[in-house]
Design a protein around this motif. Structure first.
Motif, PDB file in Angstrom:
ATOM      1  N   PRO A  70       0.822  -1.222   0.000  1.00 21.66           N
ATOM      2  CA  PRO A  70       0.000   0.000   0.000  1.00 21.66           C
ATOM      3  C   PRO A  70       0.850   1.264   0.000  1.00 21.66           C
ATOM      4  O   PRO A  70       0.484   2.262  -0.622  1.00 21.66           O
ATOM      5  N   GLU A  71       1.998   1.218   0.702  1.00 22.03           N
ATOM      6  CA  GLU A  71       2.872   2.388   0.756  1.00 22.03           C
ATOM      7  C   GLU A  71       3.407   2.737  -0.636  1.00 22.03           C
ATOM      8  O   GLU A  71       3.487   3.908  -1.005  1.00 22.03           O
ATOM      9  N   TYR A  72       3.760   1.684  -1.394  1.00 15.04           N
ATOM     10  CA  TYR A  72       4.270   1.919  -2.748  1.00 15.04           C
ATOM     11  C   TYR A  72       3.175   2.508  -3.629  1.00 15.04           C
ATOM     12  O   TYR A  72       3.390   3.485  -4.343  1.00 15.04           O
ATOM     13  N   ARG A  73       1.999   1.913  -3.562  1.00 11.17           N
ATOM     14  CA  ARG A  73       0.897   2.375  -4.414  1.00 11.17           C
ATOM     15  C   ARG A  73       0.488   3.808  -4.068  1.00 11.17           C
ATOM     16  O   ARG A  73       0.103   4.584  -4.940  1.00 11.17           O
ATOM     17  N   LYS A  74       0.596   4.150  -2.795  1.00  5.31           N
ATOM     18  CA  LYS A  74       0.229   5.502  -2.384  1.00  5.31           C
ATOM     19  C   LYS A  74       1.191   6.524  -2.973  1.00  5.31           C
ATOM     20  O   LYS A  74       0.783   7.617  -3.395  1.00  5.31           O
ATOM     21  N   LEU A  75       2.469   6.161  -3.018  1.00  9.04           N
ATOM     22  CA  LEU A  75       3.480   7.085  -3.525  1.00  9.04           C
ATOM     23  C   LEU A  75       3.532   7.125  -5.048  1.00  9.04           C
ATOM     24  O   LEU A  75       3.609   8.193  -5.654  1.00  9.04           O
ATOM     25  N   PHE A  76       3.499   5.939  -5.671  1.00  8.58           N
ATOM     26  CA  PHE A  76       3.765   5.861  -7.107  1.00  8.58           C
ATOM     27  C   PHE A  76       2.572   5.394  -7.941  1.00  8.58           C
ATOM     28  O   PHE A  76       2.677   5.338  -9.168  1.00  8.58           O
ATOM     29  N   GLN A  77       1.478   5.042  -7.289  1.00  9.20           N
ATOM     30  CA  GLN A  77       0.295   4.542  -7.981  1.00  9.20           C
ATOM     31  C   GLN A  77       0.684   3.342  -8.851  1.00  9.20           C
ATOM     32  O   GLN A  77       1.233   2.376  -8.355  1.00  9.20           O
ATOM     33  N   ASP A  78       0.417   3.418 -10.153  1.00 11.57           N
ATOM     34  CA  ASP A  78       0.710   2.291 -11.044  1.00 11.57           C
ATOM     35  C   ASP A  78       2.014   2.486 -11.821  1.00 11.57           C
ATOM     36  O   ASP A  78       2.258   1.772 -12.798  1.00 11.57           O
ATOM     37  N   PHE A  79       2.833   3.432 -11.396  1.00 10.81           N
ATOM     38  CA  PHE A  79       4.043   3.746 -12.151  1.00 10.81           C
ATOM     39  C   PHE A  79       5.281   3.138 -11.495  1.00 10.81           C
ATOM     40  O   PHE A  79       5.337   2.941 -10.280  1.00 10.81           O
ATOM     41  N   PHE A  80       6.279   2.886 -12.343  1.00  8.59           N
ATOM     42  CA  PHE A  80       7.565   2.402 -11.852  1.00  8.59           C
ATOM     43  C   PHE A  80       8.653   3.262 -12.485  1.00  8.59           C
ATOM     44  O   PHE A  80       8.685   3.457 -13.705  1.00  8.59           O
ATOM     45  N   ILE A  81       9.549   3.795 -11.645  1.00  6.93           N
ATOM     46  CA  ILE A  81      10.628   4.662 -12.106  1.00  6.93           C
ATOM     47  C   ILE A  81      11.941   4.134 -11.554  1.00  6.93           C
ATOM     48  O   ILE A  81      12.080   3.921 -10.347  1.00  6.93           O
ATOM     49  N   ALA A  82      12.900   3.903 -12.428  1.00  5.86           N
ATOM     50  CA  ALA A  82      14.203   3.389 -12.005  1.00  5.86           C
ATOM     51  C   ALA A  82      15.310   4.137 -12.728  1.00  5.86           C
ATOM     52  O   ALA A  82      15.115   4.667 -13.825  1.00  5.86           O
TER      53      ALA A  82
END
Length: 329
Positions: A70-82
């Motif tokens: 949930p913490e990841y989804r709250k910050l980045f929603q459906d996106f992934f940045i590397a």
């Protein structure tokens, strides 16, 4: 009748396959694009129940990344940045998607990386990367202002300038170009253009709008350095900034020798009593004794040009007089 039903079912199944949404939308870089820097890898997950993913670059697999928290989804929603670290030449990225530890789908991306200044040719199947494409901006606009006003593009307040959030890395260098350092992006980049936010003018045509004094000086010089004569400011200088003084692409001698490589392979100017040529580095610059700077090509040569051949320091015409500027005994 049975054949007709089978045919209808087959057509429906085919339509479902062809219209199914891809598991991943690659935002940056786009598929089959060429890049000149290692920036970011950005993509959007189109399945909400993905719990983890793994990225493999050129056959080397990375660690699994938990994207279901949930913490990841709250910050980045459906996106992934590397952060991307491309190998020079062709790169293949494979993203494996997992649900509860079970691999469910994969997606791949082809990118061609040629560092700035390299003479390597980009194959025709790759196109220069463009971030601000309509299809990419539609995915980003839920969090980012993709249509800033000129005033917003020139705002020196970080929170008010929409460019800063994604492009702040450009300023994480020792020497930053003035307009970039004050977030005056609109000085060079147009809010309208094709591609969007591109620079309407390039090289000297743009640089001389602010550096008009340099344009006047260069017109007065009898001998002008080749890149300057051609208006190619970016052959030596980074537009936003760099780790090198004067925003040079490389340290001074390394930059000069990237074109004048033969100088490094021969005795320069004279042969000294030790059998070596004149030093190009490794000693303090006697003409700039108070600065603590090291000797370099610009200790003797003016980088943009001069009134004498070889652009000698202070336009000294006689070579012996140039030597005596340091060797005055």
């Amino acid at each position: 009748m049975l054949k007709r039903v089978v045919l209808v079912i087959s057509v429906v199944a085919l339509l479902m396959v062809t219209t199914a949404q891809a598991a991943i939308d690659f935002i940056y870089p786009a598929q089959n694009s060429s890049v000149t820097t290692s920036g970011h890898l950005i993509f959007k997950l189109n399945q909400n129940d993905i719990t983890s993913l793994r990225i493999t670059l050129n056959g080397v697999a990375g660690e699994s990344v938990d994207v279901g928290m949930p913490e990841y989804r709250k910050l980045f929603q459906d996106f992934f940045i590397a952060q991307s670290l491309w190998d020079q030449g062709a790169n293949k990225v494979v993203v494996d998607l997992f649900k509860g530890g079970q691999k469910v789908e994969s997606a791949s991306l082809s990118v061609f990386f040629v560092p700035e200044g390299s003479s390597q040719k980009v194959p025709p199947e790759y196109s220069p990367v463009v971030m601000h494409r309509p299809e990419s901006e539609r995915l980003c606009q839920s969090c980012h202002n993709m249509n800033p006003t000129p005033a917003q593009m020139n705002s020196s307040i970080e929170k008010e300038n929409p460019c800063y959030a994604c492009h702040k890395k450009l300023l994480s260098v020792k020497y930053v170009h003035g307009p970039a350092g004050t977030y005056s992006c609109g000085y060079c980049h147009a809010s309208k253009g094709n591609p969007k936010h591109s620079v309407a003018k390039r090289e000297a045509a743009l640089c001389y709008e602010c550096h008009a004094d340099m344009a006047v000086q260069i017109k007065k010089k009898k001998y002008v350095h080749g890149p300057i004569e051609a208006g190619m400011c970016e052959a030596c200088h980074e537009a936003h900034g760099s780790q090198n003084e004067f925003q040079l692409k490389k340290p001074i001698n390394e930059l000069c020798l990237s074109c004048h490589g033969h100088i490094a392979n021969q005795k320069h100017v004279v042969m000294t009593t030790t059998g070596e040529g004149h030093p190009l580095s490794g000693r303090k610059d006697p003409l700039r004794a108070g600065s603590g700077k090291q000797m370099s090509c610009i200790s003797c040569h003016a980088p943009h040009g001069g009134s004498v051949r070889y652009f000698f320091f202070n336009n000294v015409e006689d070579r012996m007089a140039l030597c005596q500027a340091c060797h005055n005994k």
